[in-house]
Design a protein around this motif. Structure first.
Motif, PDB file in Angstrom:
ATOM      1  N   VAL A  48       0.831  -1.194   0.000  1.00  0.00           N
ATOM      2  CA  VAL A  48       0.000   0.000   0.000  1.00  0.00           C
ATOM      3  C   VAL A  48       0.874   1.256   0.000  1.00  0.00           C
ATOM      4  CG1 VAL A  48      -1.726   1.330   1.264  1.00  0.00           C
ATOM      5  CG2 VAL A  48      -1.877  -1.173   1.200  1.00  0.00           C
ATOM      6  N   ALA A  49       1.745   1.370   1.001  1.00  0.00           N
ATOM      7  CA  ALA A  49       2.584   2.559   1.130  1.00  0.00           C
ATOM      8  C   ALA A  49       3.760   2.234   2.036  1.00  0.00           C
ATOM      9  CB  ALA A  49       1.795   3.730   1.692  1.00  0.00           C
ATOM     10  N   ALA A  50       4.831   3.018   1.881  1.00  0.00           N
ATOM     11  CA  ALA A  50       6.004   2.839   2.734  1.00  0.00           C
ATOM     12  C   ALA A  50       6.715   4.161   2.906  1.00  0.00           C
ATOM     13  CB  ALA A  50       6.957   1.794   2.138  1.00  0.00           C
ATOM     14  N   VAL A  51       7.487   4.232   3.976  1.00  0.00           N
ATOM     15  CA  VAL A  51       8.322   5.398   4.225  1.00  0.00           C
ATOM     16  C   VAL A  51       9.685   4.903   4.666  1.00  0.00           C
ATOM     17  CG1 VAL A  51       7.400   5.628   6.582  1.00  0.00           C
ATOM     18  CG2 VAL A  51       8.585   7.558   5.506  1.00  0.00           C
ATOM     19  N   ARG A  52      10.718   5.453   4.041  1.00  0.00           N
ATOM     20  CA  ARG A  52      12.090   5.121   4.418  1.00  0.00           C
ATOM     21  C   ARG A  52      12.703   6.344   5.080  1.00  0.00           C
ATOM     22  NH1 ARG A  52      14.702   1.004   1.585  1.00  0.00           N
ATOM     23  NH2 ARG A  52      13.871   1.713  -0.405  1.00  0.00           N
ATOM     24  N   TRP A  53      13.242   6.168   6.276  1.00  0.00           N
ATOM     25  CA  TRP A  53      13.686   7.287   7.090  1.00  0.00           C
ATOM     26  C   TRP A  53      12.493   8.191   7.364  1.00  0.00           C
ATOM     27  CZ3 TRP A  53      17.824   5.649   9.166  1.00  0.00           C
ATOM     28  CH2 TRP A  53      18.770   4.916   8.414  1.00  0.00           C
ATOM     29  N   ILE A  54      12.516   9.469   6.997  1.00  0.00           N
ATOM     30  CA  ILE A  54      11.411  10.372   7.286  1.00  0.00           C
ATOM     31  C   ILE A  54      10.666  10.774   6.028  1.00  0.00           C
ATOM     32  CG2 ILE A  54      10.801  12.669   8.109  1.00  0.00           C
ATOM     33  CD1 ILE A  54      11.410  10.860  10.369  1.00  0.00           C
ATOM     34  N   ALA A  55      11.400  11.182   5.001  1.00  0.00           N
ATOM     35  CA  ALA A  55      10.781  11.885   3.880  1.00  0.00           C
ATOM     36  C   ALA A  55      10.623  11.059   2.619  1.00  0.00           C
ATOM     37  CB  ALA A  55      11.590  13.138   3.553  1.00  0.00           C
ATOM     38  N   ASN A  56      11.201   9.894   2.562  1.00  0.00           N
ATOM     39  CA  ASN A  56      11.113   9.088   1.345  1.00  0.00           C
ATOM     40  C   ASN A  56       9.877   8.207   1.405  1.00  0.00           C
ATOM     41  OD1 ASN A  56      13.606  10.111   0.391  1.00  0.00           O
ATOM     42  ND2 ASN A  56      14.702   8.652   1.684  1.00  0.00           N
ATOM     43  N   THR A  57       8.847   8.607   0.669  1.00  0.00           N
ATOM     44  CA  THR A  57       7.585   7.879   0.696  1.00  0.00           C
ATOM     45  C   THR A  57       7.298   7.220  -0.645  1.00  0.00           C
ATOM     46  OG1 THR A  57       6.377   9.886   0.118  1.00  0.00           O
ATOM     47  CG2 THR A  57       6.579   9.371   2.459  1.00  0.00           C
ATOM     48  N   TYR A  58       6.563   6.128  -0.583  1.00  0.00           N
ATOM     49  CA  TYR A  58       6.234   5.326  -1.748  1.00  0.00           C
ATOM     50  C   TYR A  58       4.783   4.884  -1.628  1.00  0.00           C
ATOM     51  CZ  TYR A  58      11.320   4.953  -1.358  1.00  0.00           C
ATOM     52  OH  TYR A  58      12.653   5.230  -1.212  1.00  0.00           O
ATOM     53  N   SER A  62      -2.822   2.427  -6.847  1.00  0.00           N
ATOM     54  CA  SER A  62      -4.245   2.369  -6.501  1.00  0.00           C
ATOM     55  C   SER A  62      -4.619   3.309  -5.359  1.00  0.00           C
ATOM     56  CB  SER A  62      -4.636   0.939  -6.139  1.00  0.00           C
ATOM     57  OG  SER A  62      -3.870   0.471  -5.042  1.00  0.00           O
ATOM     58  N   VAL A  63      -3.640   3.757  -4.587  1.00  0.00           N
ATOM     59  CA  VAL A  63      -3.955   4.619  -3.441  1.00  0.00           C
ATOM     60  C   VAL A  63      -3.326   5.999  -3.568  1.00  0.00           C
ATOM     61  CG1 VAL A  63      -4.099   2.573  -1.983  1.00  0.00           C
ATOM     62  CG2 VAL A  63      -2.001   3.962  -1.957  1.00  0.00           C
ATOM     63  N   LYS A  64      -2.512   6.199  -4.582  1.00  0.00           N
ATOM     64  CA  LYS A  64      -1.816   7.476  -4.743  1.00  0.00           C
ATOM     65  C   LYS A  64      -2.826   8.607  -4.866  1.00  0.00           C
ATOM     66  CE  LYS A  64       1.897   6.725  -6.953  1.00  0.00           C
ATOM     67  NZ  LYS A  64       2.876   6.436  -8.023  1.00  0.00           N
ATOM     68  N   GLY A  65      -2.614   9.669  -4.098  1.00  0.00           N
ATOM     69  CA  GLY A  65      -3.525  10.804  -4.100  1.00  0.00           C
ATOM     70  C   GLY A  65      -4.648  10.692  -3.093  1.00  0.00           C
ATOM     71  N   ARG A  66      -4.840   9.492  -2.543  1.00  0.00           N
ATOM     72  CA  ARG A  66      -5.906   9.288  -1.551  1.00  0.00           C
ATOM     73  C   ARG A  66      -5.350   8.963  -0.167  1.00  0.00           C
ATOM     74  NH1 ARG A  66      -9.295   5.074  -2.028  1.00  0.00           N
ATOM     75  NH2 ARG A  66      -7.795   3.747  -3.132  1.00  0.00           N
ATOM     76  N   PHE A  67      -4.249   8.235  -0.118  1.00  0.00           N
ATOM     77  CA  PHE A  67      -3.651   7.820   1.143  1.00  0.00           C
ATOM     78  C   PHE A  67      -2.364   8.597   1.379  1.00  0.00           C
ATOM     79  CE2 PHE A  67      -5.362   3.157   1.278  1.00  0.00           C
ATOM     80  CZ  PHE A  67      -6.646   3.637   1.078  1.00  0.00           C
ATOM     81  N   ASN A  76       7.330   6.920  18.068  1.00  0.00           N
ATOM     82  CA  ASN A  76       7.494   5.564  17.518  1.00  0.00           C
ATOM     83  C   ASN A  76       6.201   5.064  16.888  1.00  0.00           C
ATOM     84  OD1 ASN A  76      10.202   5.175  17.972  1.00  0.00           O
ATOM     85  ND2 ASN A  76       9.899   4.210  19.968  1.00  0.00           N
ATOM     86  N   THR A  77       5.571   5.912  16.111  1.00  0.00           N
ATOM     87  CA  THR A  77       4.279   5.569  15.530  1.00  0.00           C
ATOM     88  C   THR A  77       4.254   5.856  14.034  1.00  0.00           C
ATOM     89  OG1 THR A  77       3.174   6.030  17.623  1.00  0.00           O
ATOM     90  CG2 THR A  77       1.787   5.929  15.666  1.00  0.00           C
ATOM     91  N   LEU A  78       3.697   4.925  13.311  1.00  0.00           N
ATOM     92  CA  LEU A  78       3.484   5.054  11.874  1.00  0.00           C
ATOM     93  C   LEU A  78       2.002   5.277  11.627  1.00  0.00           C
ATOM     94  CD1 LEU A  78       4.783   4.594   8.956  1.00  0.00           C
ATOM     95  CD2 LEU A  78       3.898   2.255   9.173  1.00  0.00           C
ATOM     96  N   TYR A  79       1.677   6.125  10.660  1.00  0.00           N
ATOM     97  CA  TYR A  79       0.284   6.430  10.367  1.00  0.00           C
ATOM     98  C   TYR A  79      -0.031   6.170   8.889  1.00  0.00           C
ATOM     99  CZ  TYR A  79       0.711   9.070  14.722  1.00  0.00           C
ATOM    100  OH  TYR A  79       0.946   9.443  16.024  1.00  0.00           O
ATOM    101  N   LEU A  80      -1.298   5.926   8.642  1.00  0.00           N
ATOM    102  CA  LEU A  80      -1.788   5.878   7.270  1.00  0.00           C
ATOM    103  C   LEU A  80      -3.125   6.613   7.248  1.00  0.00           C
ATOM    104  CD1 LEU A  80      -1.227   4.792   4.386  1.00  0.00           C
ATOM    105  CD2 LEU A  80      -2.762   2.889   4.939  1.00  0.00           C
ATOM    106  N   GLN A  81      -3.122   7.798   6.688  1.00  0.00           N
ATOM    107  CA  GLN A  81      -4.355   8.560   6.520  1.00  0.00           C
ATOM    108  C   GLN A  81      -4.995   8.130   5.207  1.00  0.00           C
ATOM    109  OE1 GLN A  81      -5.890  10.896   8.573  1.00  0.00           O
ATOM    110  NE2 GLN A  81      -7.549  10.742   7.082  1.00  0.00           N
ATOM    111  N   MET A  82      -6.213   7.632   5.297  1.00  0.00           N
ATOM    112  CA  MET A  82      -6.907   7.119   4.129  1.00  0.00           C
ATOM    113  C   MET A  82      -8.145   7.959   3.863  1.00  0.00           C
ATOM    114  SD  MET A  82      -6.551   3.017   4.820  1.00  0.00           S
ATOM    115  CE  MET A  82      -7.706   3.024   6.187  1.00  0.00           C
ATOM    116  N   ASN A  83      -8.166   8.631   2.738  1.00  0.00           N
ATOM    117  CA  ASN A  83      -9.296   9.468   2.335  1.00  0.00           C
ATOM    118  C   ASN A  83      -9.953   8.905   1.078  1.00  0.00           C
ATOM    119  OD1 ASN A  83      -8.617  11.277   4.417  1.00  0.00           O
ATOM    120  ND2 ASN A  83      -7.269  12.432   3.069  1.00  0.00           N
ATOM    121  N   SER A  84     -11.152   9.357   0.804  1.00  0.00           N
ATOM    122  CA  SER A  84     -11.889   8.925  -0.392  1.00  0.00           C
ATOM    123  C   SER A  84     -11.885   7.409  -0.523  1.00  0.00           C
ATOM    124  CB  SER A  84     -11.278   9.565  -1.648  1.00  0.00           C
ATOM    125  OG  SER A  84     -11.282  10.971  -1.555  1.00  0.00           O
TER     126      SER A  84
END
Length: 123
Positions: A48-58, A62-67, A76-84
């Motif tokens: 679905v999505a990933a983050v490497r270090w702080i700013a490198n996101t992937y 299918s979810v680009k622009g929405r998540f 020590n928390t990871l988040y996934l904001q899911m819209n639309s």
């Protein structure tokens, strides 16, 4: 060892939003790559999505622009904001952690996984 616990799943109508959280504990500093995967009934687990270090996101197409994936290292928390949200987003969502050198799009490099949280999107 790293422990991951997801929360924030639930039932939402199409077009709605949810925010998933993944609380990490243990030797989290050794796992600079964190990701979200999902698995629908009868299907393989997919990126679905990933983050490497702080700013490198992937993101998966299918979810680009929405998540949006983000991490708060102080908490020590990871988040996934899911819209639309769409009915096809219905799945169990898993948080995963791995070292900095892994390929983020596949499951094989991640060595720690949470237990998953159910997201159901009704039409």
């Amino acid at each position: 060892q790293v422990q991951l616990v997801e929360s924030g799943g639930g039932l939402v109508q199409a077009g709605g939003s949810l925010r998933l959280s993944c609380a990490a504990s243990g030797r989290t500093s050794s796992r600079s790559t964190m990701g979200w995967f999902r698995q629908a009934p009868g299907k393989e687990r997919e990126f679905v999505a990933a983050v490497r270090w702080i700013a490198n996101t992937y993101y998966a197409d299918s979810v680009k622009g929405r998540f949006t994936i983000s991490r708060d290292n102080a908490k020590n928390t990871l988040y996934l904001q899911m819209n639309s949200l769409k009915p096809e987003d219905t799945a169990v969502y898993y948080c995963a952690a791995g070292p900095s050198t892994i390929v983020v799009f596949t499951t094989t490099g991640y060595d720690y996984w949470g237990q998953g949280t159910q997201v159901t999107v009704s039409s």
